[in-house]
Design a protein around this motif. Structure first.
Motif, short mmCIF file in Angstrom:
data_model
loop_
_atom_site.label_atom_id
_atom_site.label_comp_id
_atom_site.label_asym_id
_atom_site.label_seq_id
_atom_site.Cartn_x
_atom_site.Cartn_y
_atom_site.Cartn_z
N ALA A 39 63.75 52.90 1.34
CA ALA A 39 63.40 53.36 2.68
C ALA A 39 63.02 54.83 2.72
O ALA A 39 62.46 55.30 3.72
N LYS A 42 58.89 58.11 2.17
CA LYS A 42 58.14 59.20 2.79
C LYS A 42 58.82 60.56 2.62
O LYS A 42 58.23 61.58 2.98
N VAL A 178 54.03 52.48 13.26
CA VAL A 178 54.50 51.42 12.37
C VAL A 178 53.47 50.30 12.35
O VAL A 178 53.14 49.73 13.39
N ALA A 182 54.13 47.19 7.55
CA ALA A 182 55.38 47.91 7.31
C ALA A 182 56.55 47.20 7.96
O ALA A 182 57.64 47.10 7.37
N ASN A 186 59.74 45.68 5.89
CA ASN A 186 61.13 46.03 6.20
C ASN A 186 61.95 44.80 6.56
O ASN A 186 63.13 44.70 6.22
N TRP A 261 60.73 57.07 8.80
CA TRP A 261 59.44 56.39 8.67
C TRP A 261 58.48 56.76 9.78
O TRP A 261 57.31 57.05 9.53
N THR A 262 58.95 56.78 11.03
CA THR A 262 58.03 56.97 12.16
C THR A 262 57.65 58.42 12.37
O THR A 262 56.57 58.71 12.88
N PRO A 264 57.84 61.19 9.80
CA PRO A 264 58.14 61.85 8.52
C PRO A 264 57.78 63.33 8.49
O PRO A 264 58.49 64.11 7.83
#
Length: 284
Positions: A39, A42, A178, A182, A186, A261-262, A264
Protein backbone atom coordinates in the motif's frame (compact mmCIF):
# COMPACT_ATOMS: atom_id res chain seq x y z
CA UNK A 1 11.34 -13.47 -0.58
CA UNK A 2 12.68 -12.18 2.76
CA UNK A 3 10.90 -13.27 5.94
CA UNK A 4 11.43 -12.80 9.66
CA UNK A 5 10.14 -15.41 12.10
CA UNK A 6 8.10 -13.95 14.96
CA UNK A 7 6.79 -17.20 16.46
CA UNK A 8 5.16 -20.52 15.68
CA UNK A 9 1.71 -22.06 15.80
CA UNK A 10 1.68 -25.82 16.17
CA UNK A 11 3.92 -27.14 13.37
CA UNK A 12 3.95 -23.93 11.30
CA UNK A 13 6.26 -20.92 11.71
CA UNK A 14 4.77 -17.45 11.86
CA UNK A 15 6.83 -15.45 9.37
CA UNK A 16 6.48 -11.80 8.41
CA UNK A 17 7.23 -10.84 4.83
CA UNK A 18 9.23 -7.63 4.44
CA UNK A 19 11.00 -5.55 1.83
CA UNK A 20 14.24 -3.67 2.48
CA UNK A 21 15.31 -1.10 -0.11
CA UNK A 22 18.09 1.44 -0.37
CA UNK A 23 20.60 2.69 2.14
CA UNK A 24 20.79 5.46 4.68
CA UNK A 25 18.76 6.09 7.84
CA UNK A 26 15.91 3.56 8.06
CA UNK A 27 12.23 4.32 7.60
CA UNK A 28 9.75 1.59 8.58
CA UNK A 29 6.33 1.78 6.90
CA UNK A 30 3.47 0.03 8.74
CA UNK A 31 0.37 -0.49 6.62
CA UNK A 32 -3.31 -0.12 7.40
CA UNK A 33 -6.21 -2.56 7.37
CA UNK A 34 -6.96 -4.57 5.25
CA UNK A 35 -3.98 -4.13 2.93
CA UNK A 36 -0.25 -4.94 3.04
CA UNK A 37 3.11 -3.26 2.75
CA UNK A 38 2.37 -2.83 -0.96
CA UNK A 39 0.00 0.00 0.00
CA UNK A 40 3.01 2.31 0.38
CA UNK A 41 3.94 2.35 -3.32
CA UNK A 42 3.42 6.11 -3.57
CA UNK A 43 5.67 6.83 -0.59
CA UNK A 44 8.56 4.41 -1.17
CA UNK A 45 10.05 6.17 -4.25
CA UNK A 46 9.99 9.56 -2.52
CA UNK A 47 11.78 8.24 0.55
CA UNK A 48 14.31 6.30 -1.51
CA UNK A 49 14.95 9.34 -3.66
CA UNK A 50 15.62 11.41 -0.55
CA UNK A 51 18.32 8.98 0.59
CA UNK A 52 16.54 6.77 3.10
CA UNK A 53 16.60 3.03 3.57
CA UNK A 54 12.95 1.97 3.31
CA UNK A 55 11.49 -1.12 5.00
CA UNK A 56 7.90 -2.30 4.59
CA UNK A 57 6.36 -5.40 6.10
CA UNK A 58 3.05 -7.23 5.99
CA UNK A 59 1.22 -7.55 9.29
CA UNK A 60 0.54 -11.16 10.34
CA UNK A 61 -2.56 -12.39 8.54
CA UNK A 62 -2.13 -10.01 5.60
CA UNK A 63 -0.22 -9.84 2.33
CA UNK A 64 2.54 -12.41 2.03
CA UNK A 65 2.97 -12.96 5.75
CA UNK A 66 1.82 -16.06 7.60
CA UNK A 67 -1.86 -16.35 8.46
CA UNK A 68 -1.97 -17.82 11.97
CA UNK A 69 -5.15 -18.37 13.92
CA UNK A 70 -4.11 -16.16 16.83
CA UNK A 71 -2.04 -13.15 17.80
CA UNK A 72 -4.36 -10.43 16.52
CA UNK A 73 -3.93 -7.89 19.30
CA UNK A 74 -1.70 -4.87 19.72
CA UNK A 75 0.62 -6.42 22.27
CA UNK A 76 1.46 -9.09 19.69
CA UNK A 77 1.61 -6.63 16.79
CA UNK A 78 4.06 -4.46 18.77
CA UNK A 79 6.10 -7.56 19.60
CA UNK A 80 6.23 -8.43 15.91
CA UNK A 81 7.47 -4.92 15.13
CA UNK A 82 10.05 -5.17 17.89
CA UNK A 83 11.34 -8.44 16.41
CA UNK A 84 11.68 -6.77 13.01
CA UNK A 85 13.50 -3.78 14.50
CA UNK A 86 15.83 -6.06 16.48
CA UNK A 87 16.52 -8.63 13.78
CA UNK A 88 17.36 -5.92 11.23
CA UNK A 89 19.20 -3.97 13.96
CA UNK A 90 17.49 -0.73 12.98
CA UNK A 91 18.70 2.40 14.74
CA UNK A 92 17.60 6.05 14.53
CA UNK A 93 14.58 4.80 12.58
CA UNK A 94 11.56 6.76 11.49
CA UNK A 95 8.31 4.86 12.09
CA UNK A 96 5.45 5.75 9.74
CA UNK A 97 2.08 4.09 10.22
CA UNK A 98 -1.25 4.36 8.45
CA UNK A 99 -4.54 3.51 10.16
CA UNK A 100 -3.99 0.26 12.11
CA UNK A 101 -0.26 0.87 11.69
CA UNK A 102 -0.52 3.87 13.99
CA UNK A 103 -1.53 1.49 16.76
CA UNK A 104 1.71 -0.45 16.34
CA UNK A 105 3.63 2.81 16.75
CA UNK A 106 1.81 3.78 19.95
CA UNK A 107 2.04 0.33 21.56
CA UNK A 108 5.64 -0.23 20.43
CA UNK A 109 6.86 3.09 21.84
CA UNK A 110 4.74 2.62 24.94
CA UNK A 111 6.15 -0.86 25.58
CA UNK A 112 9.66 -0.98 24.12
CA UNK A 113 10.64 2.67 24.21
CA UNK A 114 12.40 4.82 21.64
CA UNK A 115 16.00 3.57 21.82
CA UNK A 116 15.82 2.56 18.15
CA UNK A 117 13.50 5.36 16.99
CA UNK A 118 14.31 8.89 15.92
CA UNK A 119 10.79 10.17 15.18
CA UNK A 120 7.34 8.93 14.16
CA UNK A 121 4.48 9.76 11.80
CA UNK A 122 0.86 8.70 12.24
CA UNK A 123 -1.40 8.91 9.19
CA UNK A 124 -5.17 8.52 9.72
CA UNK A 125 -4.56 7.68 13.36
CA UNK A 126 -6.42 5.08 15.39
CA UNK A 127 -5.52 6.58 18.76
CA UNK A 128 -5.95 7.62 21.42
CA UNK A 129 -9.07 5.46 21.93
CA UNK A 130 -11.89 4.90 19.47
CA UNK A 131 -14.38 3.09 21.69
CA UNK A 132 -16.85 5.16 23.67
CA UNK A 133 -16.80 4.40 27.40
CA UNK A 134 -17.74 6.24 30.56
CA UNK A 135 -14.26 7.71 30.79
CA UNK A 136 -13.94 8.17 27.01
CA UNK A 137 -17.16 9.92 25.94
CA UNK A 138 -15.51 11.20 22.74
CA UNK A 139 -15.38 7.67 21.31
CA UNK A 140 -17.75 5.72 19.06
CA UNK A 141 -20.54 3.41 20.23
CA UNK A 142 -19.70 -0.27 20.64
CA UNK A 143 -22.67 -1.13 18.42
CA UNK A 144 -20.77 0.29 15.44
CA UNK A 145 -17.92 -2.21 15.91
CA UNK A 146 -20.36 -5.03 16.53
CA UNK A 147 -21.98 -4.20 13.19
CA UNK A 148 -18.61 -4.43 11.45
CA UNK A 149 -17.97 -7.81 13.08
CA UNK A 150 -21.36 -9.13 12.03
CA UNK A 151 -20.83 -7.94 8.45
CA UNK A 152 -17.35 -9.46 8.23
CA UNK A 153 -18.60 -12.78 9.61
CA UNK A 154 -21.65 -12.85 7.34
CA UNK A 155 -20.01 -12.01 3.99
CA UNK A 156 -16.36 -11.01 4.09
CA UNK A 157 -16.32 -10.09 0.38
CA UNK A 158 -19.29 -7.75 0.60
CA UNK A 159 -17.89 -6.30 3.81
CA UNK A 160 -14.64 -5.39 2.07
CA UNK A 161 -16.56 -3.61 -0.67
CA UNK A 162 -18.38 -1.51 1.91
CA UNK A 163 -15.16 -0.90 3.80
CA UNK A 164 -13.24 0.25 0.72
CA UNK A 165 -16.10 2.56 -0.26
CA UNK A 166 -15.51 4.35 3.05
CA UNK A 167 -11.74 3.89 2.87
CA UNK A 168 -11.54 5.89 -0.34
CA UNK A 169 -14.72 7.99 0.01
CA UNK A 170 -15.42 6.24 -3.28
CA UNK A 171 -18.39 8.32 -4.51
CA UNK A 172 -16.22 11.45 -4.25
CA UNK A 173 -12.87 10.10 -5.48
CA UNK A 174 -13.97 7.58 -8.10
CA UNK A 175 -12.30 8.28 -11.43
CA UNK A 176 -10.56 11.32 -9.95
CA UNK A 177 -8.16 10.33 -7.19
CA UNK A 178 -8.86 6.59 -7.41
CA UNK A 179 -9.23 4.65 -10.65
CA UNK A 180 -11.52 1.67 -11.08
CA UNK A 181 -8.38 -0.43 -11.54
CA UNK A 182 -6.83 0.78 -8.26
CA UNK A 183 -10.06 0.08 -6.41
CA UNK A 184 -10.21 -3.42 -7.87
CA UNK A 185 -6.57 -4.08 -7.01
CA UNK A 186 -7.12 -3.00 -3.42
CA UNK A 187 -10.24 -5.16 -3.17
CA UNK A 188 -8.32 -8.19 -4.44
CA UNK A 189 -5.59 -7.53 -1.88
CA UNK A 190 -8.16 -7.08 0.89
CA UNK A 191 -9.95 -10.37 0.29
CA UNK A 192 -6.63 -12.24 0.09
CA UNK A 193 -6.14 -11.56 3.80
CA UNK A 194 -6.85 -14.28 6.32
CA UNK A 195 -10.57 -14.50 7.18
CA UNK A 196 -9.56 -14.84 10.83
CA UNK A 197 -7.34 -11.76 10.68
CA UNK A 198 -10.01 -9.79 8.82
CA UNK A 199 -12.48 -10.47 11.63
CA UNK A 200 -10.20 -10.36 14.66
CA UNK A 201 -8.48 -7.11 13.69
CA UNK A 202 -11.81 -5.28 13.88
CA UNK A 203 -11.76 -5.93 17.63
CA UNK A 204 -8.39 -4.20 17.91
CA UNK A 205 -9.91 -0.91 16.78
CA UNK A 206 -11.35 -0.66 20.29
CA UNK A 207 -7.87 -0.76 21.88
CA UNK A 208 -7.10 1.86 24.51
CA UNK A 209 -3.77 3.58 23.72
CA UNK A 210 -4.12 6.33 26.33
CA UNK A 211 -1.44 4.83 28.58
CA UNK A 212 0.98 4.43 25.65
CA UNK A 213 0.72 7.93 24.25
CA UNK A 214 2.39 9.83 27.16
CA UNK A 215 5.39 7.51 26.71
CA UNK A 216 5.97 8.74 23.15
CA UNK A 217 9.12 10.80 23.63
CA UNK A 218 10.18 11.34 20.02
CA UNK A 219 8.94 14.06 17.65
CA UNK A 220 5.56 13.08 16.24
CA UNK A 221 3.76 14.19 13.08
CA UNK A 222 0.01 13.55 12.78
CA UNK A 223 -1.58 13.65 9.29
CA UNK A 224 -5.31 13.14 8.93
CA UNK A 225 -8.08 13.84 6.43
CA UNK A 226 -10.99 15.91 7.68
CA UNK A 227 -13.46 13.72 5.75
CA UNK A 228 -12.16 10.38 7.07
CA UNK A 229 -15.12 7.98 7.25
CA UNK A 230 -13.19 5.10 8.82
CA UNK A 231 -11.44 6.85 11.72
CA UNK A 232 -13.36 10.11 12.03
CA UNK A 233 -11.20 13.18 12.44
CA UNK A 234 -12.92 14.69 15.51
CA UNK A 235 -12.55 11.44 17.45
CA UNK A 236 -8.88 10.85 16.64
CA UNK A 237 -6.25 13.29 15.37
CA UNK A 238 -7.12 16.42 17.41
CA UNK A 239 -7.37 14.33 20.55
CA UNK A 240 -3.97 12.72 19.93
CA UNK A 241 -2.48 16.15 19.27
CA UNK A 242 -3.99 17.46 22.51
CA UNK A 243 -2.38 14.62 24.47
CA UNK A 244 0.99 15.40 22.86
CA UNK A 245 0.99 19.19 22.49
CA UNK A 246 4.54 19.20 21.08
CA UNK A 247 3.39 17.07 18.13
CA UNK A 248 2.61 18.54 14.73
CA UNK A 249 -0.86 18.18 13.23
CA UNK A 250 -1.46 18.43 9.48
CA UNK A 251 -5.13 18.33 8.48
CA UNK A 252 -5.97 17.62 4.84
CA UNK A 253 -9.30 19.26 4.15
CA UNK A 254 -12.03 17.06 2.63
CA UNK A 255 -9.59 14.16 2.37
CA UNK A 256 -10.58 10.52 3.09
CA UNK A 257 -8.99 7.76 5.14
CA UNK A 258 -6.78 6.50 2.30
CA UNK A 259 -4.65 9.63 2.00
CA UNK A 260 -1.35 7.80 1.24
CA UNK A 261 -3.01 6.88 -2.06
CA UNK A 262 -5.48 9.71 -2.70
CA UNK A 263 -3.27 12.61 -1.55
CA UNK A 264 0.33 11.39 -1.98
CA UNK A 265 1.79 14.80 -2.82
CA UNK A 266 0.42 16.32 0.38
CA UNK A 267 1.30 13.31 2.53
CA UNK A 268 4.81 12.95 1.10
CA UNK A 269 5.42 16.67 1.35
CA UNK A 270 4.42 16.73 5.02
CA UNK A 271 6.58 13.70 5.77
CA UNK A 272 9.64 15.11 4.04
CA UNK A 273 9.25 18.49 5.70
CA UNK A 274 9.08 16.69 9.05
CA UNK A 275 11.97 14.24 8.64
CA UNK A 276 14.12 16.23 6.21
CA UNK A 277 16.80 14.83 3.95
CA UNK A 278 19.30 12.59 5.78
CA UNK A 279 22.75 13.87 6.50
CA UNK A 280 25.53 12.60 4.23
CA UNK A 281 27.16 9.46 5.55
CA UNK A 282 30.42 11.25 6.41
CA UNK A 283 28.53 13.80 8.51
CA UNK A 284 26.77 11.20 10.64
Amino acid sequence: MPFIAVGAENSAPIDLYYTDYGSGPPVVLIHGYPLSGAAWEKQVPTLLGAGYRVITYDRRGFGNSAQPGSGYDYDTFASDLNTLMTELDLRDAVLIGHSMGTGEIARYLGTYGSARVNRAVTISTLGPMLLKTDDNPEGLDRSLFEGFLDAAASDRYAYQTTFLNNFFNWPDTRGKRVSEDAYRGNWNLSVSASPIATYECIKTWMTDFRADIPRIDVPLLIIHGSADKVLPYPNTAPRLHEMLPDSQLVTLQDAPHAIPWTHPEEVNGAIMQFIGAPEPAMAR
